[in-house]
Design an enzyme around this catalytic site. Structure first.
Site, PDB file in Angstrom:
ATOM      1  N   HIS A 127       0.831  -1.205   0.000  1.00 58.96           N
ATOM      2  CA  HIS A 127       0.000   0.000   0.000  1.00 58.96           C
ATOM      3  C   HIS A 127       0.863   1.252   0.000  1.00 58.96           C
ATOM      4  O   HIS A 127       1.932   1.300   0.614  1.00 58.96           O
ATOM      5  CB  HIS A 127      -0.948   0.007   1.205  1.00 58.96           C
ATOM      6  CG  HIS A 127      -0.276  -0.042   2.551  1.00 58.96           C
ATOM      7  ND1 HIS A 127       0.066   1.087   3.259  1.00 58.96           N
ATOM      8  CD2 HIS A 127       0.102  -1.089   3.328  1.00 58.96           C
ATOM      9  CE1 HIS A 127       0.620   0.738   4.410  1.00 58.96           C
ATOM     10  NE2 HIS A 127       0.661  -0.573   4.474  1.00 58.96           N
ATOM     11  N   GLU A 164       4.397  -5.919   4.409  1.00 58.78           N
ATOM     12  CA  GLU A 164       4.185  -5.326   5.734  1.00 58.78           C
ATOM     13  C   GLU A 164       5.432  -5.508   6.603  1.00 58.78           C
ATOM     14  O   GLU A 164       6.154  -6.496   6.466  1.00 58.78           O
ATOM     15  CB  GLU A 164       2.984  -5.978   6.419  1.00 58.78           C
ATOM     16  CG  GLU A 164       1.639  -5.615   5.820  1.00 58.78           C
ATOM     17  CD  GLU A 164       1.275  -4.158   6.028  1.00 58.78           C
ATOM     18  OE1 GLU A 164       1.864  -3.499   6.913  1.00 58.78           O
ATOM     19  OE2 GLU A 164       0.412  -3.662   5.283  1.00 58.78           O
ATOM     20  N   ASP A 166       6.434   1.486   7.052  1.00 57.33           N
ATOM     21  CA  ASP A 166       5.074   0.986   6.794  1.00 57.33           C
ATOM     22  C   ASP A 166       4.399   1.818   5.716  1.00 57.33           C
ATOM     23  O   ASP A 166       3.642   2.706   6.028  1.00 57.33           O
ATOM     24  CB  ASP A 166       4.274   1.028   8.090  1.00 57.33           C
ATOM     25  CG  ASP A 166       2.927   0.341   7.987  1.00 57.33           C
ATOM     26  OD1 ASP A 166       2.697  -0.377   6.994  1.00 57.33           O
ATOM     27  OD2 ASP A 166       2.099   0.522   8.900  1.00 57.33           O
ATOM     28  N   ASP A 179      -0.579   4.239   0.885  1.00 54.20           N
ATOM     29  CA  ASP A 179      -1.119   5.170   1.883  1.00 54.20           C
ATOM     30  C   ASP A 179      -0.409   4.997   3.223  1.00 54.20           C
ATOM     31  O   ASP A 179       0.144   3.935   3.530  1.00 54.20           O
ATOM     32  CB  ASP A 179      -2.622   4.993   2.048  1.00 54.20           C
ATOM     33  CG  ASP A 179      -3.027   3.592   2.505  1.00 54.20           C
ATOM     34  OD1 ASP A 179      -2.501   2.612   1.930  1.00 54.20           O
ATOM     35  OD2 ASP A 179      -3.853   3.468   3.425  1.00 54.20           O
ATOM     36  N   GLU A 187      -5.092   0.744   2.703  1.00 50.86           N
ATOM     37  CA  GLU A 187      -4.794  -0.294   3.683  1.00 50.86           C
ATOM     38  C   GLU A 187      -4.900   0.242   5.100  1.00 50.86           C
ATOM     39  O   GLU A 187      -5.319  -0.471   6.014  1.00 50.86           O
ATOM     40  CB  GLU A 187      -3.394  -0.864   3.433  1.00 50.86           C
ATOM     41  CG  GLU A 187      -3.121  -2.189   4.133  1.00 50.86           C
ATOM     42  CD  GLU A 187      -2.668  -2.048   5.581  1.00 50.86           C
ATOM     43  OE1 GLU A 187      -2.727  -3.044   6.331  1.00 50.86           O
ATOM     44  OE2 GLU A 187      -2.235  -0.934   5.968  1.00 50.86           O
ATOM     45  N   GLU A 188      -4.501   1.497   5.306  1.00 47.15           N
ATOM     46  CA  GLU A 188      -4.516   2.081   6.653  1.00 47.15           C
ATOM     47  C   GLU A 188      -5.889   2.634   7.025  1.00 47.15           C
ATOM     48  O   GLU A 188      -6.090   3.064   8.152  1.00 47.15           O
ATOM     49  CB  GLU A 188      -3.473   3.201   6.748  1.00 47.15           C
ATOM     50  CG  GLU A 188      -2.041   2.770   6.492  1.00 47.15           C
ATOM     51  CD  GLU A 188      -1.465   1.902   7.601  1.00 47.15           C
ATOM     52  OE1 GLU A 188      -2.216   1.500   8.509  1.00 47.15           O
ATOM     53  OE2 GLU A 188      -0.249   1.619   7.544  1.00 47.15           O
ATOM     54  N   HIS A 238       3.786   3.753  12.705  1.00 46.69           N
ATOM     55  CA  HIS A 238       2.691   4.586  13.216  1.00 46.69           C
ATOM     56  C   HIS A 238       3.144   5.525  14.331  1.00 46.69           C
ATOM     57  O   HIS A 238       2.311   6.188  14.947  1.00 46.69           O
ATOM     58  CB  HIS A 238       1.509   3.730  13.702  1.00 46.69           C
ATOM     59  CG  HIS A 238       0.791   2.997  12.615  1.00 46.69           C
ATOM     60  ND1 HIS A 238      -0.539   2.643  12.691  1.00 46.69           N
ATOM     61  CD2 HIS A 238       1.204   2.537  11.403  1.00 46.69           C
ATOM     62  CE1 HIS A 238      -0.899   2.013  11.588  1.00 46.69           C
ATOM     63  NE2 HIS A 238       0.161   1.928  10.791  1.00 46.69           N
TER      64      HIS A 238
END
Length: 378
Positions: free
Chosen positions: A68, A164, A101, A70, A135-136, A350
């Protein structure tokens, strides 16, 4: 000193403010690189989400990289050492939102495929990319919609690496060869509102529900297996009452979540929960949301190829785990696909000052390239 191809591409991707569901041009960068390699590109836009499917070759087996573009929001930018969308290398670590990520992984995938095709232009099988910008976020219009499209035309992925961040201390120390399923229940227990001084004229739904909730929390749902821990039941949210201290509430809202192993199905869980609630005589409504079924790749040529590739680069075999949350691998596994997750260290994902080791990015590229060699080189 000139950046390596992997570091240069990772920086380019990180510099694009692609907060879910925005892509901010990341996919265009990847598509242009893949077109130059002879990939056929199919852009799939569903509602607010941009996805693309790229494929080179028409032969089996079909191997895919999935990921992903995003990222989650940066949070307060003043708390970062450097601006979150200004990629910066500090002490051999690339800092920026999405570094681990998973824009770092995306850069490794592209460069690995470029190197592999340069050495093996007439490789066996087919290589594909399944990339989303959702995805997020709510994961409604991303990978799951692309998978639906592919399945409808019987274009099934045989093997897939999801990029991931799977690693714990250094890249490749852990491969995720499966994930637990996740299902959430939103329960409303109904009672009768009244005055706390006259409880006989009311029916407190909190008091009615607590014994049932205690039983659910104490239940052994299964014992897990060689790859999965036992299924867990957790209550993240409770709410009831009017805010007044003298009013018995009329309703009690409870949200609970199961992370479940391959020993159970979502239907098993629903049946057992309803049985418990019914046994306690509750008047209730219950809405279920299934986020994903558990999946497991415990054998097959993909797992062998990835484990061997990691061992060749690290000179040590990786550990196979299924811990952590869910990933888009759960959607791809619906195709009967062998799925594993291999990516950078997840310690800073994150978080403020998210970063990835630059040497790890180079190693991850080698791992991806060697996996391709193991699977598709003639």
């Amino acid at each position: 000193m000139t950046d390596s191809p992997v570091l240069s591409l990772a920086k380019d991707l990180i510099s694009r403010r692609s907060v879910t569901p925005e892509d901010a041009g990341c996919q265009e960068v990847m598509i242009n690189r893949l077109k130059a390699l002879g990939f056929e590109i199919e852009v799939m836009v569903f509602e607010d989400t941009t996805n693309f499917w790229a494929r080179r070759g028409n032969k089996a087996p079909l191997f895919a990289f999935a990921g992903h573009t995003d990222v989650v929001p940066s949070g307060p930018e003043e708390q970062w050492h450097t601006p979150p969308f200004t990629p910066t290398v500090i002490d051999d670590h690339l800092h920026g939102r999405g570094a681990a990520d998973m824009k770092g992984s995306l850069a490794c995938m592209i460069v690995a495929v470029e190197r592999f095709i340069e050495q093996h232009p007439d490789h066996d099988g087919s290589i594909a990319f399944l990339i989303t910008s959702d995805e997020e976020g709510p994961f409604i219009n991303g990978t799951t919609r692309v998978v639906d499209t592919l399945m409808a035309r019987d274009e099934l992925i045989d093997m897939c690496i999801v990029g991931e961040p799977s690693s714990t201390h250094h890249v490749g120390d852990v491969i995720k060869n499966g994930r637990r399923g996740s299902i959430t229940g939103d329960l409303t227990v109904k009672g009768t509102q009244g005055h706390v001084a006259y409880p006989h004229l009311a029916n407190n739904p909190v008091h009615q529900a607590l014994p049932a909730l205690a039983e659910l929390a104490a239940t052994t749902w299964d014992n897990g297996n060689d790859y999965f821990p036992p299924t867990s039941f957790q209550i993240p949210n409770l709410s009831s009452g009017t805010g007044a201290s003298n009013v018995i509430p009329g309703e009690f809202d409870v949200q609970f979540n199961f992370r479940f192993s391959t020993e159970l199905t979502d239907e098993d869980i629903k049946r057992r929960v309803h049985s418990t609630l019914d046994a306690h005589g509750l008047d209730y409504d219950l809405k279920w949301t299934l986020s994903g079924h558990p999946f497991l790749t415990d054998k097959g040529e993909l797992l062998t190829a990835v484990v061997d590739a990691v061992e060749e680069v690290n000179h040590k075999r990786p550990e196979l785990l299924t811990t952590g949350g869910t990933s888009d691998g759960r959607f791809i596994a619906r195709m009967g696909t062998q799925v594993v997750e291999l990516g950078p260290v997840n310690a800073t994902i994150h978080k403020v000052n998210e970063c990835v080791s630059v040497p790890d990015l180079e190693k991850l590229t080698d791992m991806y390239q060697q996996t391709l060699v193991n699977l598709l080189a003639k």
